[in-house]
Design a protein around this motif. Structure first.
Motif, PDB file in Angstrom:
ATOM      1  N   ASN A   1      -7.438 -14.575  39.879  1.00 48.92           N
ATOM      2  CA  ASN A   1      -8.361 -15.243  38.958  1.00 48.92           C
ATOM      3  C   ASN A   1      -7.620 -16.088  37.935  1.00 48.92           C
ATOM      4  OD1 ASN A   1     -10.604 -14.105  40.205  1.00 48.92           O
ATOM      5  ND2 ASN A   1     -10.615 -12.310  38.868  1.00 48.92           N
ATOM      6  N   ALA A   2      -6.494 -15.583  37.446  1.00 46.13           N
ATOM      7  CA  ALA A   2      -5.745 -16.328  36.437  1.00 46.13           C
ATOM      8  C   ALA A   2      -5.134 -17.603  37.013  1.00 46.13           C
ATOM      9  CB  ALA A   2      -4.650 -15.444  35.844  1.00 46.13           C
ATOM     10  N   ALA A   3      -4.810 -17.594  38.291  1.00 46.34           N
ATOM     11  CA  ALA A   3      -4.126 -18.734  38.890  1.00 46.34           C
ATOM     12  C   ALA A   3      -5.068 -19.733  39.548  1.00 46.34           C
ATOM     13  CB  ALA A   3      -3.107 -18.243  39.937  1.00 46.34           C
ATOM     14  N   TYR A   4      -6.348 -19.415  39.674  1.00 45.99           N
ATOM     15  CA  TYR A   4      -7.249 -20.309  40.408  1.00 45.99           C
ATOM     16  C   TYR A   4      -7.748 -21.432  39.509  1.00 45.99           C
ATOM     17  CZ  TYR A   4     -10.895 -21.978  43.505  1.00 45.99           C
ATOM     18  OH  TYR A   4     -11.675 -22.763  44.322  1.00 45.99           O
ATOM     19  N   CYS A   5      -7.638 -22.658  40.032  1.00 44.96           N
ATOM     20  CA  CYS A   5      -8.110 -23.849  39.326  1.00 44.96           C
ATOM     21  C   CYS A   5      -9.356 -24.363  40.032  1.00 44.96           C
ATOM     22  CB  CYS A   5      -7.025 -24.923  39.298  1.00 44.96           C
ATOM     23  SG  CYS A   5      -7.558 -26.480  38.547  1.00 44.96           S
ATOM     24  N   GLY A   6     -10.502 -24.303  39.355  1.00 49.35           N
ATOM     25  CA  GLY A   6     -11.752 -24.758  39.954  1.00 49.35           C
ATOM     26  C   GLY A   6     -11.802 -26.253  40.171  1.00 49.35           C
TER      27      GLY A   6
ATOM     28  N   HIS B   1      -9.197 -28.279  41.098  1.00 45.33           N
ATOM     29  CA  HIS B   1      -8.424 -28.617  42.301  1.00 45.33           C
ATOM     30  C   HIS B   1      -8.772 -27.718  43.485  1.00 45.33           C
ATOM     31  CE1 HIS B   1      -5.759 -31.432  40.215  1.00 45.33           C
ATOM     32  NE2 HIS B   1      -5.695 -30.568  39.219  1.00 45.33           N
ATOM     33  N   HIS B   2      -9.517 -26.643  43.214  1.00 49.47           N
ATOM     34  CA  HIS B   2      -9.848 -25.665  44.259  1.00 49.47           C
ATOM     35  C   HIS B   2      -8.572 -25.128  44.914  1.00 49.47           C
ATOM     36  CE1 HIS B   2     -14.084 -26.714  43.834  1.00 49.47           C
ATOM     37  NE2 HIS B   2     -13.749 -27.991  43.944  1.00 49.47           N
ATOM     38  N   GLN B   3      -7.599 -24.825  44.086  1.00 47.44           N
ATOM     39  CA  GLN B   3      -6.314 -24.316  44.545  1.00 47.44           C
ATOM     40  C   GLN B   3      -5.811 -23.268  43.545  1.00 47.44           C
ATOM     41  OE1 GLN B   3      -4.631 -25.023  47.284  1.00 47.44           O
ATOM     42  NE2 GLN B   3      -5.428 -26.970  48.039  1.00 47.44           N
ATOM     43  N   HIS B   4      -4.893 -22.439  44.011  1.00 51.26           N
ATOM     44  CA  HIS B   4      -4.191 -21.536  43.106  1.00 51.26           C
ATOM     45  C   HIS B   4      -2.951 -22.263  42.599  1.00 51.26           C
ATOM     46  CE1 HIS B   4      -6.617 -18.700  45.508  1.00 51.26           C
ATOM     47  NE2 HIS B   4      -6.664 -18.016  44.382  1.00 51.26           N
ATOM     48  N   CYS B   5      -2.732 -22.199  41.308  1.00 49.97           N
ATOM     49  CA  CYS B   5      -1.651 -22.986  40.729  1.00 49.97           C
ATOM     50  C   CYS B   5      -1.301 -22.465  39.346  1.00 49.97           C
ATOM     51  CB  CYS B   5      -2.046 -24.464  40.638  1.00 49.97           C
ATOM     52  SG  CYS B   5      -3.561 -24.741  39.652  1.00 49.97           S
ATOM     53  N   LEU B   6      -0.259 -23.022  38.780  1.00 54.06           N
ATOM     54  CA  LEU B   6       0.126 -22.815  37.387  1.00 54.06           C
ATOM     55  C   LEU B   6       0.238 -24.183  36.726  1.00 54.06           C
ATOM     56  CD1 LEU B   6       2.861 -20.023  37.644  1.00 54.06           C
ATOM     57  CD2 LEU B   6       0.518 -19.774  36.812  1.00 54.06           C
ATOM     58  N   GLY B   7      -0.066 -24.241  35.442  1.00 53.05           N
ATOM     59  CA  GLY B   7      -0.026 -25.506  34.720  1.00 53.05           C
ATOM     60  C   GLY B   7       1.231 -25.632  33.865  1.00 53.05           C
ATOM     61  N   TYR B   8       1.700 -26.873  33.723  1.00 54.14           N
ATOM     62  CA  TYR B   8       2.868 -27.172  32.889  1.00 54.14           C
ATOM     63  C   TYR B   8       2.595 -28.446  32.098  1.00 54.14           C
ATOM     64  CZ  TYR B   8       5.302 -23.842  35.903  1.00 54.14           C
ATOM     65  OH  TYR B   8       5.662 -22.709  36.599  1.00 54.14           O
ATOM     66  N   GLN B   9       3.178 -28.515  30.904  1.00 57.19           N
ATOM     67  CA  GLN B   9       3.093 -29.697  30.065  1.00 57.19           C
ATOM     68  C   GLN B   9       4.487 -30.292  29.898  1.00 57.19           C
ATOM     69  OE1 GLN B   9       0.143 -31.025  28.899  1.00 57.19           O
ATOM     70  NE2 GLN B   9      -0.791 -29.420  30.171  1.00 57.19           N
ATOM     71  N   PHE B  10       4.577 -31.616  30.051  1.00 55.94           N
ATOM     72  CA  PHE B  10       5.866 -32.307  29.998  1.00 55.94           C
ATOM     73  C   PHE B  10       5.888 -33.284  28.829  1.00 55.94           C
ATOM     74  CE2 PHE B  10       5.590 -30.851  34.298  1.00 55.94           C
ATOM     75  CZ  PHE B  10       6.905 -30.578  34.684  1.00 55.94           C
ATOM     76  N   ILE B  11       6.898 -33.170  27.991  1.00 58.58           N
ATOM     77  CA  ILE B  11       7.213 -34.202  27.010  1.00 58.58           C
ATOM     78  C   ILE B  11       8.221 -35.135  27.670  1.00 58.58           C
ATOM     79  CG2 ILE B  11       8.196 -34.701  24.743  1.00 58.58           C
ATOM     80  CD1 ILE B  11       7.258 -31.980  23.815  1.00 58.58           C
TER      81      ILE B  11
END
Length: 341
Positions: A244-249, A251-261
């Motif tokens: 549940n924590a990794a699912y992105c509605g 993209h309909h995929q399991h993933c993790l998010g990152y922010q880039f400077i």
């Protein structure tokens, strides 16, 4: 994975099989014949049973020795294991070590395969403080040159472990262990540093150079020094209650998010990971990124300027964060030109 059976191992198996046969089956047969001899009533009968006993024992030994030899000769030299890789050499004679790494890959291929020049390898190992010998919990061993090459090769472009087995003369399982443990080693040593904003290349002098670089590219605003964007790392459905924590509605995929400077020099400062369902705007709010950047980029108290950061429309407009005009309404020509530039 393969296991080679050499001649010495085959000989040991044969000796064990013969010993087991002699101690077990022949012992039982001998006991039965001896009992029959004890209960025989005449001398001729005893002599006959004794002769049969001798003949049977000799024939049994020869017959079963031949059978054991035939079975052992049919055993293949290699016993296949899961993920068998036939092009991995016995003993890993082509693995990368400190004495042969300089001749393993041609210098002209380094930028394509590893994103670095060949002359940078020693500098990277020293800068990252990778130990000469790496010992992992499952007993695998590696060295600094091999581990750094595997990490760079894996991160340079999408590739499977089985595709890299022939390059590094290691099984896929071995490559995975070296890569994962080396990455964890580097993160434990440098994780706080790479996610920090306390760097010399973020001081006032460097920020002025970044603002000039944006102006040379036609930026419609002055004093913009870098950009921020987010990305999702897609992977297979996880276990251990993390689905549940990794699912992105979206993209309909399991993933993790990152922010880039993203700096004009090409350097990226990575923030994360975040849950797969977190929006980009929510991710930067969770770590109060705008407040931290405002403290870093505001030099008005020193008679300077307050630098700004460009983001896409997925983020909220703020004092330091500059985003395009919303397309939910009709934009003026100036606003459309600003979004394009």
């Amino acid at each position: 994975m393969t296991r080679r059976l050499n001649a010495e191992l085959k000989r040991q198996i044969m000796e064990f099989a013969v010993s087991f046969f002699q101690m077990g089956v022949l012992s039982l047969l001998s006991n039965e014949l001896l009992l029959m001899m004890d209960f025989s009533s005449t001398t001729s009968e005893m002599a006959t049973l004794g002769h049969l006993y001798d003949q049977f024992e000799a024939s049994g030994i020869l017959l079963n020795l031949e059978m054991v030899s035939r079975c052992l000769s049919d055993i293949p030299d290699h016993i296949a294991r899961p993920y068998a890789v036939s092009f991995v050499t016995d003993g890993g004679v082509n693995r990368i070590v400190a004495t042969n790494w300089n001749t393993k890959f041609p210098a002209e291929l380094y930028r394509d395969l590893f994103r670095f020049e060949k002359s940078d390898i020693g500098v990277l190992i020293a800068a990252l403080e990778v130990p000469d010998t790496l010992q992992f919990e499952n007993g695998y061993q590696s060295n600094s040159y091999e581990a750094v090459h595997i990490v760079m090769r894996r991160l340079a472009a999408p590739c499977r472990w089985v595709d890299l087995s022939m390059e590094f003369d290691l099984r896929p399982q071995y490559l995975s262990v070296i890569f994962n443990n080396t990455v964890m080693l580097l993160f434990s040593k440098w994780g706080n540093f790479i996610r920090s904003l306390d760097h010399h290349f973020l001081d006032r002098d460097h920020l002025e150079i970044y603002a000039e670089a944006f102006q040379l590219k036609g930026c419609p605003l002055e004093d913009v020094v870098f950009t921020i964007d987010g990305t999702k790392q897609i992977f297979c459905r996880p276990g251990h209650g993390l689905q549940n924590a990794a699912y992105c509605g979206h993209h309909h995929q399991h993933c993790l998010g990152y922010q880039f400077i993203e700096l004009p020099t090409g350097i990226n400062i990575v923030m994360g990971p975040y849950n797969g369902f977190e929006h980009d705007s929510t991710s930067v709010k969770m770590i109060r990124l705008e407040e931290k950047l405002t403290d870093l980029l505001d030099f008005t108290s020193e008679g300077g300027v307050a630098y700004k950061v460009f983001l896409d429309s997925g983020y909220a407009l703020g004092n330091t964060f500059i985003t395009p005009f919303s397309r939910r309404r009709i934009l003026s020509p100036e606003e459309r030109r600003f979004n394009r530039e």
